[in-house]
Design a protein around this motif. Structure first.
Motif, mmCIF file in Angstrom:
data_model
loop_
_atom_site.group_PDB
_atom_site.id
_atom_site.type_symbol
_atom_site.label_atom_id
_atom_site.label_comp_id
_atom_site.label_asym_id
_atom_site.label_seq_id
_atom_site.Cartn_x
_atom_site.Cartn_y
_atom_site.Cartn_z
ATOM 1 N N CYS A 120 0.648 -1.009 0.346
ATOM 2 C CA CYS A 120 -0.023 0.025 -0.016
ATOM 3 C C CYS A 120 0.922 0.746 0.343
ATOM 4 O O CYS A 120 -0.017 2.174 0.145
ATOM 5 C CB CYS A 120 -0.842 0.334 1.532
ATOM 6 S SG CYS A 120 -0.523 0.761 2.639
ATOM 7 N N GLY A 121 2.239 0.691 0.354
ATOM 8 C CA GLY A 121 3.115 2.328 0.317
ATOM 9 C C GLY A 121 2.976 3.556 1.858
ATOM 10 O O GLY A 121 2.863 4.460 1.847
ATOM 11 N N ARG A 122 1.374 2.763 2.174
ATOM 12 C CA ARG A 122 0.947 3.910 3.950
ATOM 13 C C ARG A 122 1.141 3.208 5.243
ATOM 14 O O ARG A 122 1.116 4.501 5.817
ATOM 15 C CB ARG A 122 -0.364 4.341 3.527
ATOM 16 C CG ARG A 122 -0.268 5.333 1.918
ATOM 17 C CD ARG A 122 -1.781 5.530 1.798
ATOM 18 N NE ARG A 122 -2.848 4.323 1.942
ATOM 19 C CZ ARG A 122 -3.098 3.812 0.746
ATOM 20 N NH1 ARG A 122 -2.270 3.878 -0.369
ATOM 21 N NH2 ARG A 122 -3.808 2.403 0.963
ATOM 22 N N CYS A 123 1.002 2.388 5.037
ATOM 23 C CA CYS A 123 0.697 1.253 6.434
ATOM 24 C C CYS A 123 1.803 1.935 7.061
ATOM 25 O O CYS A 123 3.386 2.391 6.673
ATOM 26 C CB CYS A 123 0.451 0.245 6.365
ATOM 27 S SG CYS A 123 1.574 -1.282 5.400
ATOM 28 N N CYS A 170 3.643 -5.832 4.518
ATOM 29 C CA CYS A 170 2.638 -4.819 4.213
ATOM 30 C C CYS A 170 1.216 -4.999 4.986
ATOM 31 O O CYS A 170 0.619 -6.284 4.044
ATOM 32 C CB CYS A 170 2.410 -4.027 2.722
ATOM 33 S SG CYS A 170 0.999 -2.945 2.760
ATOM 34 N N VAL A 171 -0.037 -3.964 5.266
ATOM 35 C CA VAL A 171 -0.951 -5.137 5.792
ATOM 36 C C VAL A 171 -2.075 -5.527 4.637
ATOM 37 O O VAL A 171 -2.856 -5.922 4.684
ATOM 38 C CB VAL A 171 -2.284 -4.163 6.592
ATOM 39 C CG1 VAL A 171 -0.801 -4.014 8.083
ATOM 40 C CG2 VAL A 171 -1.833 -2.736 6.449
ATOM 41 N N CYS A 190 5.092 -0.825 4.866
ATOM 42 C CA CYS A 190 5.534 0.477 4.639
ATOM 43 C C CYS A 190 6.302 0.952 4.434
ATOM 44 O O CYS A 190 7.934 1.505 3.855
ATOM 45 C CB CYS A 190 4.327 0.230 3.159
ATOM 46 S SG CYS A 190 3.135 -0.573 2.627
#
Ligand code: ZN
Length: 344
Positions: free
Chosen positions: A94-97, A108-109, A100
């Motif tokens: 996702c690049g956000r969790c 990553c979740v 990441c």
């Protein structure tokens, strides 16, 4: 476009080659790739056969590995231009969790894998996030890059990042011919380790030796291979055991490990559920370290070693995309040493 479609689970016969599948459009941050080579992984067989709880949206395109050229770029993509030669990191994140942001994209979740959670690479054109691309030097073939991608990042993350492998250690690799294991063998040698390989046939063990294995052991050796390892190491055992076979071998892997040893696992070709004798784990101070895939930094590190010729993809067979059923049957039969590649 040409693509391999799954409409249901089943044997290799359920893989259908079509020529009229719609060409996908790249979304924001995505790139459309003209795939030139895809590679098979054991995962593709599992996805095709299905397992309880797997959810595919049909028609599903299998495949995690791909290399090719950039065909079109989506909104906001400025790093790539049509015609660029690239290889694809198969881990989607996702690049956000928190994982990441910590550079652990493989935790990553919203972790997803090309060809498992989303449509994959057995097709003429695919769309992938631009951040998953790595530029491919002219001297590296599409086939070699596709063949290396998933197995080398998996092996590097397991041995180096998780396993903290150090020069001078002894490493036992259980199984000779698989893509991850041939990658592990090379990475262990590059690190400066002594490598033992257990394999099913003399031919596969000979090929393991050609890749640098120091000691090779037949799986069916009299008295059992873990006993053979024990004797060959002067009753010490090995520092690290790489066991991606699972049910058929894990108990022997615990026996073959030295005191304080690490057992590394990224998969199970013989089954996921089995008993272990807990006394080996505490009595010998063993650590069992699991992982899946690897973060993008590991991907870049190991692929650059490949580009420099320090590591090499071992290709066992090549098939045109149209012969995907034969390619799957060959992988299931375990008759090749190294990767099976599809030319697209
Ligand atoms: Zn994430």
């Amino acid at each position: 476009m040409k693509a391999v479609l799954l409409h249901q689970h089943g044997p290799a016969d359920v893989l259908q080659v079509v020529t009229n599948h719609p060409v996908p459009e790249p979304g924001p941050g995505e790139v459309r790739l003209r795939v030139r080579a895809a590679a098979l992984n054991y995962l593709d067989i599992w996805v095709r056969n299905g397992w309880p709880g797997i959810k595919l949206s049909y028609p599903h395109i299998p495949g995690a590995d791909a290399a090719g050229t950039v065909d079109a770029v989506g909104e906001g993509v400025s790093d790539w231009r049509p015609g660029d030669r690239v290889v694809v990191d198969p881990t989607l994140s996702c690049g956000r969790c928190a994982y990441c942001r910590a550079g652990q994209e493989n935790r990553c979740v919203h972790f997803a894998l090309l060809g498992e959670h989303v449509s994959g690479t057995y097709a003429e054109y695919i769309t992938v996030p631009a951040r998953n691309l790595l530029g491919l030097p002219d001297h590296v073939s599409f086939e070699e890059a596709a063949a290396a991608s998933l197995v080398f990042v998996t092996a590097w993350h397991s041995l180096i990042t998780r396993g903290n492998l150090r020069p001078g250690e002894t490493v036992l690799i259980v199984g000779a011919g698989g893509g991850v294991n041939t990658a592990c063998l090379q990475i262990a040698k590059l690190t400066g380790c002594t490598v033992y390989v257990v394999g099913s046939t003399d031919e596969k063990l000979e090929q393991a030796r050609a890749l640098g294995a120091d000691v090779v052991i037949r799986r069916d050796v009299e008295g059992g291979w873990s006993r053979a390892v024990y004797q060959l190491t002067a009753k010490r055992g090995v520092d690290v055991v790489v066991d991606n076979v699972g049910a058929a071998t894990f108990q022997d892997s615990l026996r073959a490990a030295a005191r304080g040893g690490r057992i590394l696992t990224v998969g199970n070709t013989s089954g996921a559920q089995f008993e272990i004798d807990n006394r080996y784990v505490f009595g010998k101070h063993l650590s069992i370290l699991g992982s899946t895939m690897g973060p993008h930094t590991d991907y870049v590190t190991v692929m650059q070693l490949l580009f420099k010729g320090r590591l090499k993809a071992v290709i066992g067979a090549r098939y045109p995309l149209e012969e995907v059923q034969q390619a799957h049957r060959a992988l299931e039969a375990g008759q090749h040493f190294g990767k099976i590649v599809l030319s697209v």
